[in-house]
Design a protein around this motif. Structure first.
Motif, short mmCIF file in Angstrom:
data_model
loop_
_atom_site.label_atom_id
_atom_site.label_comp_id
_atom_site.label_asym_id
_atom_site.label_seq_id
_atom_site.Cartn_x
_atom_site.Cartn_y
_atom_site.Cartn_z
N ARG A 170 -106.51 52.35 -59.33
CA ARG A 170 -106.30 51.57 -58.06
C ARG A 170 -106.41 50.15 -58.43
O ARG A 170 -105.75 49.37 -57.95
N LEU A 171 -107.67 49.76 -59.26
CA LEU A 171 -107.72 48.57 -59.29
C LEU A 171 -106.66 47.96 -60.42
O LEU A 171 -106.38 46.87 -60.43
N LEU A 174 -103.58 47.07 -58.89
CA LEU A 174 -103.58 45.88 -58.06
C LEU A 174 -103.56 44.80 -59.10
O LEU A 174 -102.88 43.66 -58.96
N THR A 178 -99.78 43.23 -58.45
CA THR A 178 -99.64 42.18 -57.56
C THR A 178 -100.09 40.71 -58.35
O THR A 178 -99.47 39.91 -57.88
N VAL A 241 -101.73 39.77 -50.70
CA VAL A 241 -102.76 40.79 -50.44
C VAL A 241 -102.63 41.46 -49.16
O VAL A 241 -102.76 42.76 -49.20
N ARG A 244 -100.03 44.23 -49.88
CA ARG A 244 -100.34 45.42 -50.57
C ARG A 244 -101.20 46.36 -49.59
O ARG A 244 -101.49 47.64 -50.07
N PHE A 246 -104.04 45.25 -47.83
CA PHE A 246 -105.50 44.91 -47.77
C PHE A 246 -105.86 43.87 -46.73
O PHE A 246 -104.92 43.06 -46.35
N SER A 248 -107.17 40.47 -45.32
CA SER A 248 -107.40 39.33 -45.96
C SER A 248 -108.34 38.55 -44.64
O SER A 248 -108.11 38.71 -43.53
N ARG A 263 -111.32 43.04 -50.07
CA ARG A 263 -111.71 44.24 -50.97
C ARG A 263 -110.74 45.01 -51.20
O ARG A 263 -109.90 45.31 -50.65
N GLU A 264 -110.85 45.20 -52.77
CA GLU A 264 -109.66 46.44 -52.91
C GLU A 264 -110.06 47.76 -52.69
O GLU A 264 -111.16 47.80 -51.93
N SER A 265 -109.35 48.60 -53.11
CA SER A 265 -109.52 50.14 -52.94
C SER A 265 -110.97 50.74 -53.15
O SER A 265 -111.54 51.57 -52.53
#
Length: 313
Positions: A170-171, A174, A178, A241, A244, A246, A248, A263-265
């Motif tokens: 997941r990270l 990203l 992205t 963002v 995607r 998320f 913001s 924050r990412e997943s």
């Protein structure tokens, strides 16, 4: 398509600002470039250390939290911060300097393909000195001439940042899809991504680890900020963002730069921050970090704020 030119800063939690100040100025030899407060909680110090002017990519930032307990280490956290030094000879110097100040360290070892020394600050923050081996650095980084560290061995700026997460893909996706990071290496449990191919000043190492999530305390990392050149680029990344999926914060004016947070997943907090206007917006280069600087919207509370803060020098 815009690109990310590297790290901007990393923000951490410290229990005692005076101890933090002593360590980063007098032992690591960084310049305290800004003594200010947390803009969301102005009874709390916010200290910045870096090069001569606190250039983007050299900044270490600390929020003082006197009530902070110990960090309970775990996954879904930023777990190590790399600091670049010029050469292998620099690591030999630093090995001796850490021993001079009775700081435990790993000795010279390797990390992500680079010679390294691992150690911790007084709060238990995990740090690494990394051999940059004469590699490129951003042209605007400028050494602080009054550092107590000998010129040829001084810390240059931020290097590899390590993130430990449950869900590596997941990270990784990203960063690749992205933000356009380059994948430098990849296994099932570890991957290396670089915002500028081949360069450590925008490098992120992701490690996969199951188990309990880290509980923040003194010495934990609050967030990594990545660089953009200006507000136009920041608006672009704000939309990226959101697209995607998320949430913001939208653009926040931090006076010394503008930024957004998400924050990412896995729960890692990222900030995206502009290079300018920088710390000299309210200070000369010579005076940086010597007095308590406040953003204009807090200036009318100066007396109240100064009363609440303990001296750190």
């Amino acid at each position: 398509m815009y690109t990310i030119p590297g790290h901007h800063h990393v923000s951490m939690l410290t229990k005692t600002a005076s101890v933090n100040n002593q360590f980063y100025k007098n032992i690591l030899g960084l310049r305290r470039v800004k003594k200010t407060v947390n803009q969301d909680n102005p009874k709390m110090y916010h200290l910045f250390y870096g090069d001569l002017t606190g250039s983007a990519g050299t900044e270490l930032s600390f929020f003082e939290m006197p009530m902070a307990g110990r960090t309970v280490r775990g996954t879904n956290a930023i777990t190590q911060i790399g600091l670049l030094v010029p050469s292998y000879e620099s690591l030999i110097y630093w090995r001796g300097r850490l021993e001079q100040f009775n700081i435990e360290h790993s000795g010279i070892t390797t990390y992500a393909g680079r010679d390294a020394i691992h150690f911790e600050d007084p709060d238990g923050l995990r740090l690494m000195l990394l051999n940059h081996d004469g590699g490129d650095i951003p042209q605007f980084w400028s050494a602080w001439g009054d550092s107590p560290v000998e010129e040829q061995y001084r810390i240059l700026g931020l290097g590899t940042v390590e993130m430990t997460v449950r869900y590596l893909d997941r990270l990784a996706n990203l960063l690749k899809d992205t933000f356009g990071y380059t994948e430098a290496s990849r296994t099932e449990d570890e991957a290396i991504y670089q915002s500028v191919a081949g360069q450590a000043f925008g490098e992120i190492v992701i490690k996969r680890l199951d188990g309990p999530v880290e509980r923040n305390g003194k010495g934990s990392v609050h967030h990594l900020a990545i660089r953009v050149n200006n507000e136009e680029e920041l608006r672009f990344w704000d939309e990226a963002v959101k697209q995607r999926g998320f949430q913001s914060t939208g653009i926040v004016d931090r006076y010394y730069f503008k930024s957004l947070y998400f924050r990412e997943s896995n729960g890692i907090l990222f900030e995206i921050a502009t290079d300018g206007p920088g710390f000299t917006v309210d200070s000369t280069v010579e005076e940086l970090g010597t007095i308590l600087d406040l953003p204009p919207f807090l200036e009318d509370r100066r007396a109240e704020i100064e009363t609440a803060l303990a001296p750190i020098d």
